[in-house]
Design a protein around this motif. Sequence first.
Motif, short mmCIF file in Angstrom:
data_model
loop_
_atom_site.label_atom_id
_atom_site.label_comp_id
_atom_site.label_asym_id
_atom_site.label_seq_id
_atom_site.Cartn_x
_atom_site.Cartn_y
_atom_site.Cartn_z
N HIS A 190 0.94 -1.18 0.07
CA HIS A 190 -0.13 -0.16 -0.04
C HIS A 190 0.91 1.25 -0.16
O HIS A 190 0.37 2.36 -0.57
CB HIS A 190 -0.89 0.00 1.18
N GLY A 191 2.06 1.12 0.52
CA GLY A 191 2.83 2.26 0.39
C GLY A 191 3.23 2.58 -1.00
O GLY A 191 3.34 3.70 -1.49
N GLN A 192 3.65 1.69 -1.84
CA GLN A 192 3.96 1.62 -3.12
C GLN A 192 2.47 1.99 -3.97
O GLN A 192 2.71 2.92 -5.00
CB GLN A 192 4.47 0.18 -3.70
N LEU A 193 1.48 1.44 -3.49
CA LEU A 193 0.54 1.94 -4.26
C LEU A 193 0.24 3.64 -4.38
O LEU A 193 -0.10 4.37 -5.19
CB LEU A 193 -0.79 1.37 -4.16
N SER A 194 0.40 4.15 -2.84
CA SER A 194 0.42 5.47 -2.76
C SER A 194 1.50 6.26 -3.53
O SER A 194 1.33 7.09 -4.13
CB SER A 194 0.50 5.73 -1.20
N MET A 195 2.77 5.55 -3.35
CA MET A 195 3.84 6.32 -4.28
C MET A 195 3.55 6.52 -5.71
O MET A 195 3.87 7.37 -6.42
CB MET A 195 5.12 5.63 -3.85
N LEU A 196 3.11 5.25 -6.32
CA LEU A 196 2.74 5.31 -7.70
C LEU A 196 1.63 6.42 -8.10
O LEU A 196 1.64 6.99 -9.10
CB LEU A 196 2.14 3.74 -8.18
N ALA A 197 0.69 6.46 -7.32
CA ALA A 197 -0.32 7.39 -7.55
C ALA A 197 0.33 8.72 -7.36
O ALA A 197 -0.12 9.83 -8.28
CB ALA A 197 -1.36 7.29 -6.61
N LEU A 198 1.14 8.98 -6.33
CA LEU A 198 1.84 10.32 -6.30
C LEU A 198 2.81 10.82 -7.40
O LEU A 198 2.84 11.92 -8.04
CB LEU A 198 2.71 10.48 -4.86
N ASP A 199 3.41 9.51 -8.02
CA ASP A 199 4.34 9.98 -9.00
C ASP A 199 3.48 10.23 -10.41
O ASP A 199 4.13 11.08 -11.26
CB ASP A 199 4.91 8.59 -9.50
N GLN A 200 2.18 10.00 -10.28
CA GLN A 200 1.42 10.48 -11.60
C GLN A 200 0.94 12.01 -11.28
O GLN A 200 0.61 12.57 -12.20
CB GLN A 200 0.34 9.78 -11.80
N ARG A 201 1.13 12.49 -10.08
CA ARG A 201 0.98 14.00 -9.87
C ARG A 201 2.05 14.63 -9.02
O ARG A 201 2.16 14.62 -7.89
CB ARG A 201 -0.35 13.86 -8.72
N PRO A 202 3.12 14.81 -9.72
CA PRO A 202 4.45 15.28 -9.09
C PRO A 202 4.08 16.64 -8.38
O PRO A 202 4.93 16.92 -7.25
CB PRO A 202 5.18 15.37 -10.22
N ASP A 203 3.13 17.47 -8.73
CA ASP A 203 2.79 18.72 -7.69
C ASP A 203 2.18 18.16 -6.52
O ASP A 203 2.52 18.70 -5.76
CB ASP A 203 1.68 19.71 -8.51
N LEU A 204 1.36 17.35 -6.38
CA LEU A 204 0.80 16.69 -5.14
C LEU A 204 1.86 16.04 -4.32
O LEU A 204 2.03 16.24 -3.12
CB LEU A 204 -0.27 15.85 -5.33
N ALA A 205 2.88 15.26 -5.14
CA ALA A 205 3.97 14.69 -4.38
C ALA A 205 5.00 15.56 -3.69
O ALA A 205 5.35 15.52 -2.64
CB ALA A 205 4.49 13.87 -5.58
N ALA A 206 5.25 16.54 -4.30
CA ALA A 206 6.24 17.62 -4.03
C ALA A 206 5.66 18.28 -2.60
O ALA A 206 6.16 18.49 -1.70
CB ALA A 206 6.60 18.61 -4.91
N ALA A 207 4.28 18.73 -2.87
CA ALA A 207 3.59 19.38 -1.67
C ALA A 207 3.61 18.32 -0.36
O ALA A 207 3.82 18.78 0.72
CB ALA A 207 2.13 19.71 -1.88
#
Length: 691
Positions: free
Chosen positions: A452-469
């Motif tokens: 589930h950590g990786q599912l979250s990271m994969l989702a964030l990688d598709q939205r780098p703006d949200l990942a950075a925030a």
Amino acid sequence: MHLTRAVPRRLVVALTSLTMGLALSAPLPSPAAATLQTAAPAAAPLANLDHLDFLQDTVRPTPTASHTTYRIEQEPDLGALWTYADRRADGHYERIGGGPYDAATDTWGQGSYNADDLTRASVVYLRHWQQHDDAHSRDRAYQLLRTVTYLQTADGPDAGNVVLWMQPDGTLNPSPEPVELPDPSDSAESYWLARTIWALGEGYAAFAEDDPAFATFLADRLDLALGAVERQSLAQYGSWEVSDGARVPAWLIVDGADATAEAMLGLAAYVEAGGRDRAALQRASTALAKYAEGVAAMSAGNSRSYPYGAILPWTHSRSLWHAWASQMPAALAASASVLERPQLLASAVRDSGTFTPYLLTATGAVNGWLPVPADRTQIAYGVDSRLRSLLAVADASDAPGFEQLVPLTASWYFGANAAGEQMYDPETGRTFDGLNGDGVVNHNSGAESTIHGQLSMLALDQRPDLAAAAQRLTSQDGQDGVTVVEAEAGEVDGPGRVVTPDPGWTGESGWSGSALELDPGATARWTVPEADGPRLVAAVVDRRDTRRATELRWTSAGRQLGSVDTGRAGAQGVSEAPGALLPVTLREELPGSAGVLQVDAVGEGRPPARLDALLLRPVVSRLALSGADAGATLLSNASREVQRRMVESAPGDDSVVRSYRADGRLWYADEASEAEVEVRLAPGGFATVTR
């Protein structure tokens, strides 16, 4: 989730925890960025499958008529995944199975590999392959899906169901120790059947063009799984049951919106991919539509009343909510899109825009509102379920407010939590197994947390703006959403007493400790702490299905706040216990300055009332997060009226205010550089202040 006793899987977490309104003005122009302000996109992908690869293994099971898989004669070795990885004193991680280990037989009481993790790991590798065109992830997905389908029973009366556990030598263990239900594990529907449908649907969609022969095999196995649910849960479609007076659907997998939602994710992927043929597409679409109808019906409450707009996970309880497996909004969003039924979004939007902002300000993605938030353990499964649901609903509804909540949710992984510690390490791909309610981190890193950590990271990688925030928010500075006042802490006059319910778990909800039992004529008082503003008071009472029940009348400083009828709970029906342990919100608010809350029990000759606790909720609840060069405050408005609040900001920094209605639509936006920023909140809405 992995069981430790002979109870339905959904109850383990609960058992463990017990040892619009008015418009101010036309919207102001929105600042240029639609999400939390960021200095720059994330420099590198967050997803890292190294630790998931570490959990991998190879197994060579013996094929039988009931258990076989794709090309097993030509490729006898199958991919496997160890269930747990425990951190040892020297810092290294050791892969282990579930239950006690027997060295003489090299077996585990449960097994070394399980369908729950194999299915979800398949989804991780499938998504990583699709996002990054990664050949290694494609191969791992292929091998794990072969093992998933080996665990599926291929013939006989239980065809389509799934055996949960496998030993290191490939032997299936359908009746593990400790016992799990259903027993044997392929004798009925289960979470692992739902997750198998999830994996098969996403697997078909990924392999349809890449490897049509394998995709056809996966479609065959999805047909087999659909046959299983059609003769089990879906055979009840259109039937409704009663659960403590509430009308609930009878056709959900294991009576759960949570399990059903995970099957819906796979069905939606299969339908979106077009299915193997027209008949298969129609079959999957029909199942998806029926399940979506049932899950949507589990929405309950509003901004003031429990469960505050959440989609409840289990038809047998009106009290229980848990973050793990709470992917119901994501599943409804996917269903609404592929079925072209926008009406399915209503419950998902309510969960995302009314419940989730309050959840973040009150407790975060915890394991158990029971209904008192007694189990404050947080795990990646819960955070990920909330995070990806927000993204899915934001996309399906085109409502920007839900995206604003994503970094606030995801920041848990990067240190904005009660421990102030990173729960995910991008360098190793490890996600720690949990954060206890006392702020202690469990540094083990098993399959479920890693997945589930990786599912979250994969989702964030598709939205780098949200990942950075999210990565910029590394500290949780304040959380003001609920104060629990235990009933037994009150001072009692007259015929009242403290009792200890035995057992503390009712079968559908949990007492938070002892209880206060009040006969008619009794009075109880609590001195409650002052607060910054008015609060809602919810009395957690044991409501019974009887007309003649004790009434609890509440006052503060001589002012009447409301009354609670402890009867009229409604017929028990399918719920696990008579009556319902439920929070009932009083009509009037408690002023922030109030010091004493009083209840009088009335109703001569009636049975005593039982009170578990009082939940004090600020009318405007608040979460404050920060980092070295960032800050974010979330406000959630439980009022039916516009509210104004001041939020502190760093002097000289520009703050961006975005206020949203409960449907995630922008209500107004503003920028300011003052040390204090005024925020106006729409009725039932939420707002963010970021810098």
